[in-house]
Design an enzyme around this catalytic site. Structure first.
Site, mmCIF file in Angstrom:
data_model
loop_
_atom_site.group_PDB
_atom_site.id
_atom_site.type_symbol
_atom_site.label_atom_id
_atom_site.label_comp_id
_atom_site.label_asym_id
_atom_site.label_seq_id
_atom_site.Cartn_x
_atom_site.Cartn_y
_atom_site.Cartn_z
ATOM 1 N N GLU A 1 -12.084 -12.829 1.563
ATOM 2 C CA GLU A 1 -12.353 -14.628 0.525
ATOM 3 C C GLU A 1 -10.487 -14.684 0.034
ATOM 4 O O GLU A 1 -10.031 -14.592 0.471
ATOM 5 C CB GLU A 1 -12.641 -13.539 -0.322
ATOM 6 C CG GLU A 1 -11.703 -12.822 -1.374
ATOM 7 C CD GLU A 1 -12.370 -12.411 -2.401
ATOM 8 O OE1 GLU A 1 -13.888 -12.559 -2.242
ATOM 9 O OE2 GLU A 1 -12.145 -11.412 -3.087
ATOM 10 N N ASN B 1 0.462 -1.369 0.044
ATOM 11 C CA ASN B 1 0.235 0.159 0.403
ATOM 12 C C ASN B 1 0.957 1.077 -0.096
ATOM 13 O O ASN B 1 1.911 1.963 0.566
ATOM 14 C CB ASN B 1 -0.613 0.118 0.923
ATOM 15 C CG ASN B 1 -2.171 -0.924 1.329
ATOM 16 O OD1 ASN B 1 -1.905 -1.351 -0.309
ATOM 17 N ND2 ASN B 1 -2.995 -0.929 2.327
ATOM 18 N N HIS C 1 6.511 -0.785 -2.740
ATOM 19 C CA HIS C 1 5.228 -0.646 -4.022
ATOM 20 C C HIS C 1 5.382 1.319 -3.613
ATOM 21 O O HIS C 1 4.739 1.883 -4.208
ATOM 22 C CB HIS C 1 4.195 -0.826 -4.079
ATOM 23 C CG HIS C 1 3.766 -2.538 -4.657
ATOM 24 N ND1 HIS C 1 2.675 -2.719 -4.275
ATOM 25 C CD2 HIS C 1 4.728 -3.022 -5.166
ATOM 26 C CE1 HIS C 1 3.282 -4.024 -5.089
ATOM 27 N NE2 HIS C 1 3.789 -4.401 -5.288
ATOM 28 N N SER D 1 -4.862 -10.283 -3.357
ATOM 29 C CA SER D 1 -5.563 -11.001 -3.408
ATOM 30 C C SER D 1 -4.481 -11.792 -4.203
ATOM 31 O O SER D 1 -4.918 -13.139 -4.908
ATOM 32 C CB SER D 1 -6.090 -10.571 -5.132
ATOM 33 O OG SER D 1 -5.401 -9.353 -5.862
ATOM 34 N N ASN E 1 -7.942 -12.187 5.436
ATOM 35 C CA ASN E 1 -8.369 -11.493 3.699
ATOM 36 C C ASN E 1 -9.828 -11.548 3.562
ATOM 37 O O ASN E 1 -10.569 -12.583 4.456
ATOM 38 C CB ASN E 1 -7.825 -12.395 2.380
ATOM 39 C CG ASN E 1 -7.847 -11.475 1.578
ATOM 40 O OD1 ASN E 1 -7.134 -10.050 1.101
ATOM 41 N ND2 ASN E 1 -7.939 -11.759 0.322
HETATM 42 P P1 OAD Z 1 -6.163 -6.314 -4.511
HETATM 43 O O1 OAD Z 1 -7.536 -4.473 -4.982
HETATM 44 O O2 OAD Z 1 -5.300 -6.977 -5.834
HETATM 45 O O3 OAD Z 1 -7.126 -6.998 -3.392
HETATM 46 C C1 OAD Z 1 -7.232 -6.463 -2.283
HETATM 47 C C2 OAD Z 1 -8.188 -7.892 -1.308
HETATM 48 O O4 OAD Z 1 -8.391 -6.884 -0.534
HETATM 49 C C3 OAD Z 1 -8.623 -8.560 -1.959
HETATM 50 O O5 OAD Z 1 -8.641 -10.553 -2.088
HETATM 51 C C4 OAD Z 1 -10.360 -8.791 -1.219
HETATM 52 O O6 OAD Z 1 -10.883 -9.586 -1.186
HETATM 53 C C5 OAD Z 1 -9.564 -8.145 -0.134
HETATM 54 N N1 OAD Z 1 -10.265 -8.178 1.090
HETATM 55 C C6 OAD Z 1 -11.604 -6.110 0.403
HETATM 56 N N2 OAD Z 1 -12.262 -5.663 1.800
HETATM 57 C C7 OAD Z 1 -11.243 -6.443 2.537
HETATM 58 C C8 OAD Z 1 -11.398 -6.292 3.726
HETATM 59 N N3 OAD Z 1 -12.616 -5.759 4.362
HETATM 60 N N4 OAD Z 1 -11.394 -6.682 4.507
HETATM 61 C C9 OAD Z 1 -9.684 -7.657 4.284
HETATM 62 N N5 OAD Z 1 -9.679 -7.773 3.174
HETATM 63 C C10 OAD Z 1 -10.534 -7.145 2.166
HETATM 64 O O7 OAD Z 1 -4.453 -5.214 -3.708
HETATM 65 P P2 OAD Z 1 -3.232 -5.954 -3.529
HETATM 66 O O8 OAD Z 1 -3.625 -7.198 -2.961
HETATM 67 O O9 OAD Z 1 -2.941 -4.454 -2.448
HETATM 68 O O10 OAD Z 1 0.221 -2.391 -7.487
HETATM 69 O O11 OAD Z 1 -3.242 -5.569 -5.206
HETATM 70 C C11 OAD Z 1 -1.834 -5.565 -5.530
HETATM 71 C C12 OAD Z 1 -0.842 -4.984 -6.453
HETATM 72 O O12 OAD Z 1 -1.859 -4.717 -7.706
HETATM 73 C C13 OAD Z 1 -1.206 -3.502 -5.118
HETATM 74 O O13 OAD Z 1 0.230 -2.877 -4.505
HETATM 75 C C14 OAD Z 1 -0.920 -1.912 -6.983
HETATM 76 C C15 OAD Z 1 -2.186 -3.561 -8.043
HETATM 77 O O14 OAD Z 1 -2.296 -2.896 -9.491
HETATM 78 C C16 OAD Z 1 0.682 -0.984 -8.094
HETATM 79 O O15 OAD Z 1 0.576 -0.600 -8.606
HETATM 80 C C17 OAD Z 1 2.274 -1.113 -9.039
#
Ligand code: OAD
Length: 235
Positions: free
Chosen positions: A205, A94, A111, A179, A203
């Protein structure tokens, strides 16, 4: 042979931990990547094509992040760092700064961060103003090549060596609110397992790499993370 003592917890966080602070995730329904194309706003090529669009995208995200308040999950991780008898390292994908706002100190921004500016010409880094402009010049070399200090697709994430070292001295690896779509972060669980760490996913899910974790707690981070931290700190 003498084995160095392992007493570190490495915690990978992603956008899901900040969702309940009102910041949008990337890949959930209506997420950021449904509104903007990754190629346009999160690649060096996109920045070269349309720097105004890219600066505008990150200016808007910076404005939101500045207003955002950490939630119970960020606060629980800060408490873990303060009270755990060992090291706690947060490796975050983040860029919002909410871990630090909650009081965490040992945070690695793999990042980058919205509050950072970077000169593409000389690699000088400084604190980003709230609004960055394409015409801004670097305070070090004066080049008009300033950009947000965000790691874009196709670029090398920060701190990979430090993360690798932390995993080697960790007993536990936790992945929270991500995710599991983006490498190298998505590969940390496999590496942690290889090194003998216990692994847990928290997470909303099951993530892409769900089956690689020893344990999983699915639900909202503000519920699952404080409960998990309370269990870890129980005497
Ligand atoms: P994602 O949007 O890919 O995934 C977010 C995850 O959080 C999903 O699996 C949701 O199910 C989960 N989620 C949503 N609400 C939640 C809650 N209240 N409690 C717990 N979990 C929850 O985001 P990231 O995995 O962070 O990179 O994405 C990784 C990278 O992709 C980011 O850092 C960014 C993006 O492209 C860059 O911009 C380089």
């Amino acid at each position: 042979m003498f084995e160095p003592m392992k007493n570190c917890i490495t915690i990978l966080t992603g956008a899901g931990i900040s969702a309940e602070s009102g910041l949008g995730t990337f890949r959930d329904e209506g997420g950021l990547w449904a509104q903007q194309r990754i190629e346009d706003v999160a690649t060096p090529e996109g920045f070269a094509r349309n720097p105004e669009l890219v600066q505008g995208f990150y200016n808007a995200r910076r404005a939101q992040a500045v207003e955002a308040v950490p939630n119970a999950a960020h606060e629980a991780l800060a408490r873990l760092e303060a009270e755990y008898d060992g090291e706690v390292l947060i490796v975050t994908q983040n860029v919002d700064g909410l871990h630090e706002k909650a009081g965490s100190r040992n945070v690695l921004h793999m990042h980058g961060a919205l509050n950072g500016a970077l000169c593409a010409a000389c690699e000088h880094r400084w604190e980003a103003p709230l609004v960055m402009h394409v015409a801004d010049s670097c305070p070090n070399c004066a080049a008009q090549a300033t950009r947000p200090d965000i790691v874009w697709f196709g670029e090398m994430p920060y701190g990979m060596e430090q993360i690798d070292e932390a995993l080697q001295r960790s007993t536990l690896f936790a992945s929270i609110g991500t995710s599991g779509n983006v490498y190298p972060a998505a590969g940390f669980v496999a590496e942690a397992r290889r090194l003998g760490c216990a692994t847990i996913e928290l997470n909303l899910e099951p993530s892409e790499g769900f089956s690689l974790f020893d344990e999983a707690r699915h639900g909202a981070a503000t519920q699952t993370v404080p409960a998990w931290v309370a269990k870890l700190l129980k005497p």
